[in-house]
Design a protein around this motif. Structure first.
Motif, PDB file in Angstrom:
ATOM      1  N   THR A   3      -8.047  46.196  -1.817  1.00  0.00           N
ATOM      2  CA  THR A   3      -8.522  47.598  -1.547  1.00  0.00           C
ATOM      3  C   THR A   3      -7.163  48.433  -1.124  1.00  0.00           C
ATOM      4  O   THR A   3      -6.727  49.421  -1.110  1.00  0.00           O
ATOM      5  CB  THR A   3     -10.057  47.907  -2.338  1.00  0.00           C
ATOM      6  OG1 THR A   3     -10.275  47.803  -3.180  1.00  0.00           O
ATOM      7  CG2 THR A   3      -9.658  49.521  -2.792  1.00  0.00           C
ATOM      8  N   TYR A   4      -7.960  48.343   0.275  1.00  0.00           N
ATOM      9  CA  TYR A   4      -7.673  49.566   1.513  1.00  0.00           C
ATOM     10  C   TYR A   4      -6.359  47.670   2.499  1.00  0.00           C
ATOM     11  O   TYR A   4      -5.593  48.528   2.826  1.00  0.00           O
ATOM     12  CB  TYR A   4      -8.013  49.511   2.803  1.00  0.00           C
ATOM     13  CG  TYR A   4      -9.413  50.348   1.462  1.00  0.00           C
ATOM     14  CD1 TYR A   4      -8.776  50.943   0.945  1.00  0.00           C
ATOM     15  CD2 TYR A   4     -10.840  49.454   1.110  1.00  0.00           C
ATOM     16  CE1 TYR A   4      -9.723  51.875   0.147  1.00  0.00           C
ATOM     17  CE2 TYR A   4     -11.826  50.741   0.332  1.00  0.00           C
ATOM     18  CZ  TYR A   4     -11.391  51.433   0.006  1.00  0.00           C
ATOM     19  OH  TYR A   4     -12.080  52.300  -0.609  1.00  0.00           O
ATOM     20  N   GLY A   5      -6.094  47.051   2.095  1.00  0.00           N
ATOM     21  CA  GLY A   5      -5.458  46.033   3.140  1.00  0.00           C
ATOM     22  C   GLY A   5      -5.827  45.905   4.440  1.00  0.00           C
ATOM     23  O   GLY A   5      -5.014  44.614   5.414  1.00  0.00           O
ATOM     24  N   ARG A   6      -7.441  46.017   4.950  1.00  0.00           N
ATOM     25  CA  ARG A   6      -7.793  45.699   6.219  1.00  0.00           C
ATOM     26  C   ARG A   6      -8.946  45.797   6.184  1.00  0.00           C
ATOM     27  O   ARG A   6      -9.627  46.538   4.885  1.00  0.00           O
ATOM     28  CB  ARG A   6      -7.402  46.422   7.174  1.00  0.00           C
ATOM     29  CG  ARG A   6      -7.687  47.986   6.242  1.00  0.00           C
ATOM     30  CD  ARG A   6      -6.693  49.426   7.592  1.00  0.00           C
ATOM     31  NE  ARG A   6      -7.607  49.474   9.019  1.00  0.00           N
ATOM     32  CZ  ARG A   6      -6.463  48.659  10.208  1.00  0.00           C
ATOM     33  NH1 ARG A   6      -5.418  48.923  10.058  1.00  0.00           N
ATOM     34  NH2 ARG A   6      -7.485  48.665  11.402  1.00  0.00           N
ATOM     35  N   LEU A   7      -9.612  45.081   6.964  1.00  0.00           N
ATOM     36  CA  LEU A   7     -11.906  45.636   7.496  1.00  0.00           C
ATOM     37  C   LEU A   7     -11.957  45.635   8.851  1.00  0.00           C
ATOM     38  O   LEU A   7     -10.874  44.854   9.448  1.00  0.00           O
ATOM     39  CB  LEU A   7     -11.880  44.079   6.241  1.00  0.00           C
ATOM     40  CG  LEU A   7     -13.409  44.816   6.806  1.00  0.00           C
ATOM     41  CD1 LEU A   7     -15.069  45.336   6.362  1.00  0.00           C
ATOM     42  CD2 LEU A   7     -13.998  42.623   6.748  1.00  0.00           C
ATOM     43  N   ASP A   8     -12.507  46.572   8.864  1.00  0.00           N
ATOM     44  CA  ASP A   8     -12.219  47.671  10.350  1.00  0.00           C
ATOM     45  C   ASP A   8     -14.127  47.121  11.209  1.00  0.00           C
ATOM     46  O   ASP A   8     -14.236  46.107  11.827  1.00  0.00           O
ATOM     47  CB  ASP A   8     -12.183  48.919  10.619  1.00  0.00           C
ATOM     48  CG  ASP A   8     -10.795  48.753  10.458  1.00  0.00           C
ATOM     49  OD1 ASP A   8     -10.177  48.161  11.444  1.00  0.00           O
ATOM     50  OD2 ASP A   8     -10.507  49.441   9.698  1.00  0.00           O
ATOM     51  N   THR A   9     -15.141  47.636   9.811  1.00  0.00           N
ATOM     52  CA  THR A   9     -16.681  47.504  10.081  1.00  0.00           C
ATOM     53  C   THR A   9     -17.469  47.070   9.026  1.00  0.00           C
ATOM     54  O   THR A   9     -16.906  47.221   7.673  1.00  0.00           O
ATOM     55  CB  THR A   9     -16.707  48.622  10.636  1.00  0.00           C
ATOM     56  OG1 THR A   9     -16.623  49.541  11.933  1.00  0.00           O
ATOM     57  CG2 THR A   9     -18.678  49.007  10.942  1.00  0.00           C
ATOM     58  N   VAL A  42      -4.758  41.390  17.352  1.00  0.00           N
ATOM     59  CA  VAL A  42      -6.402  41.094  17.428  1.00  0.00           C
ATOM     60  C   VAL A  42      -7.127  42.825  16.663  1.00  0.00           C
ATOM     61  O   VAL A  42      -6.974  43.983  17.028  1.00  0.00           O
ATOM     62  CB  VAL A  42      -6.271  41.421  18.978  1.00  0.00           C
ATOM     63  CG1 VAL A  42      -7.888  41.269  19.621  1.00  0.00           C
ATOM     64  CG2 VAL A  42      -6.077  40.053  19.227  1.00  0.00           C
ATOM     65  N   PRO A  43      -7.950  41.871  16.078  1.00  0.00           N
ATOM     66  CA  PRO A  43      -8.656  43.288  15.545  1.00  0.00           C
ATOM     67  C   PRO A  43      -9.619  44.115  16.392  1.00  0.00           C
ATOM     68  O   PRO A  43      -9.678  44.263  17.617  1.00  0.00           O
ATOM     69  CB  PRO A  43     -10.073  43.139  14.640  1.00  0.00           C
ATOM     70  CG  PRO A  43      -9.983  41.567  15.054  1.00  0.00           C
ATOM     71  CD  PRO A  43      -8.378  41.449  15.639  1.00  0.00           C
ATOM     72  N   VAL A  44      -9.973  45.470  16.532  1.00  0.00           N
ATOM     73  CA  VAL A  44     -10.963  46.366  16.625  1.00  0.00           C
ATOM     74  C   VAL A  44     -12.224  46.091  15.968  1.00  0.00           C
ATOM     75  O   VAL A  44     -12.530  47.033  14.929  1.00  0.00           O
ATOM     76  CB  VAL A  44     -10.306  47.392  17.170  1.00  0.00           C
ATOM     77  CG1 VAL A  44     -11.833  48.592  17.753  1.00  0.00           C
ATOM     78  CG2 VAL A  44      -9.246  47.706  17.688  1.00  0.00           C
TER      79      VAL A  44
END
Length: 301
Positions: A90-96, A148-150
């Motif tokens: 859906t959003y192209g990323r995952l952060d949390t 490297v993700p946050v």
């Protein structure tokens, strides 16, 4: 929307009601884009019709935010994988990732059936492990690719897991297991840019309203200390980039109170330098206990 989570993509499990709903709305108010997961079960985990996730998504969108619903069972490998995939597709990323889903089947130990034990351990403990495992696999791949993700994981424990709770042996064991899982995940995933913490909330929800009906009654006016929305600000901060270098921690949160919980660590100790006899070990242990801090009271005693 703008706020401390602007641009971040956040997944919240069990977000159709109670704490999960409050967390999802609070993240959206701070600019996050949401995947709102809820299987839509009754308090004991039995099927209960349509998932309330759609209603929460509608609330977020009505306020100008972005959200999609996910109705899968996150305590299954396929459900957890599809949860993470929904965020990425859906959003192209995952952060949390906020692991919050759970239900209760309270019994005293002598009446606690194996099915009730397995069901609660499954949804709480396995329901934390599987989404975190799939999210971690994505973040590891990102880190190895030089991106490297946050990344943040916020797990949900309980005072029952920290101190125990009469009539909740299955729930207490699962919530204690979540603390151990949090500590391991924080240590293992740090190299990939992932921070993992846990909260032990106290709030008025479906899971607490019967056990604490009097203590958690909503006031007629003024500050509602037991509203689930009081816990969400800490969860949102832990899920934001602003919580840098905070990992492997457990917090209690309720009303206007935040407490850093300090877990097992060495207390009074003695070393004979040789093998004890049972009588000697008992005498030495009593002396150590006399010098030690007393344990906290088990909930319900």
């Amino acid at each position: 929307m703008s706020g401390i989570c602007t641009g971040r993509v956040v997944v919240v499990t069990g977000a159709g009601r109670g704490l999960g709903r409050a967390h999802a709305l609070a993240f959206a108010a701070e600019g996050a884009r949401l995947v709102v997961n809820d299987l839509g079960v009754a308090l004991d985990g039995a099927p209960a019709g349509a998932s309330p996730a759609d209603a929460v998504v509608a609330e977020i969108r009505a306020a100008g935010g972005e959200a999609v619903a996910h109705g899968g069972d996150i305590a299954t490998a396929d459900g957890a994988a599809s949860l993470i995939r929904t965020a990425l597709d859906t959003y192209g990323r995952l952060d949390t990732l906020v692991n919050n889903a759970g239900f209760l089947r309270d019994r005293m130990l002598v009446n606690l059936g194996e099915d009730d034990w397995d069901a609660v351990i499954r949804v709480h403990l396995k329901g934390h492990f599987l989404p975190m495992r799939h999210a971690a696999a994505h973040w590891r791949a990102e880190a190895k690719a030089g991106r490297v993700p946050v990344a943040r994981v916020v797990n949900t424990s309980s005072g029952a897991g920290l101190l125990g709770s009469v009539g909740q042996g299955n729930y207490s064991a699962a919530k204690a297991g979540i603390v151990g899982l949090t500590l391991v995940a924080a240590a293992e995933l740090a190299r990939y840019g992932v921070q993992v913490n846990a909260v032990a909330p106290a709030a008025r929800t479906r899971m607490t309203e019967r056990a604490f009906a009097t203590a958690m009654a909503a006031p007629a006016a003024g500050f509602d200390a037991m509203a689930p929305e009081n816990v969400s600000p800490l969860v949102v901060w832990l899920g934001s980039a602003g919580s840098a270098e905070v990992t492997g921690r457990v917090f209690e949160a309720d009303g206007g109170r935040i407490t850093v919980m300090e877990g097992w660590r060495p207390g009074p100790t003695t070393d004979k330098g040789a093998r004890w006899t049972p009588a000697e070990a008992g005498e030495a242990t009593r002396e150590l206990l006399a010098a030690a801090e007393p344990p906290g009271r088990v909930h319900g005693t």
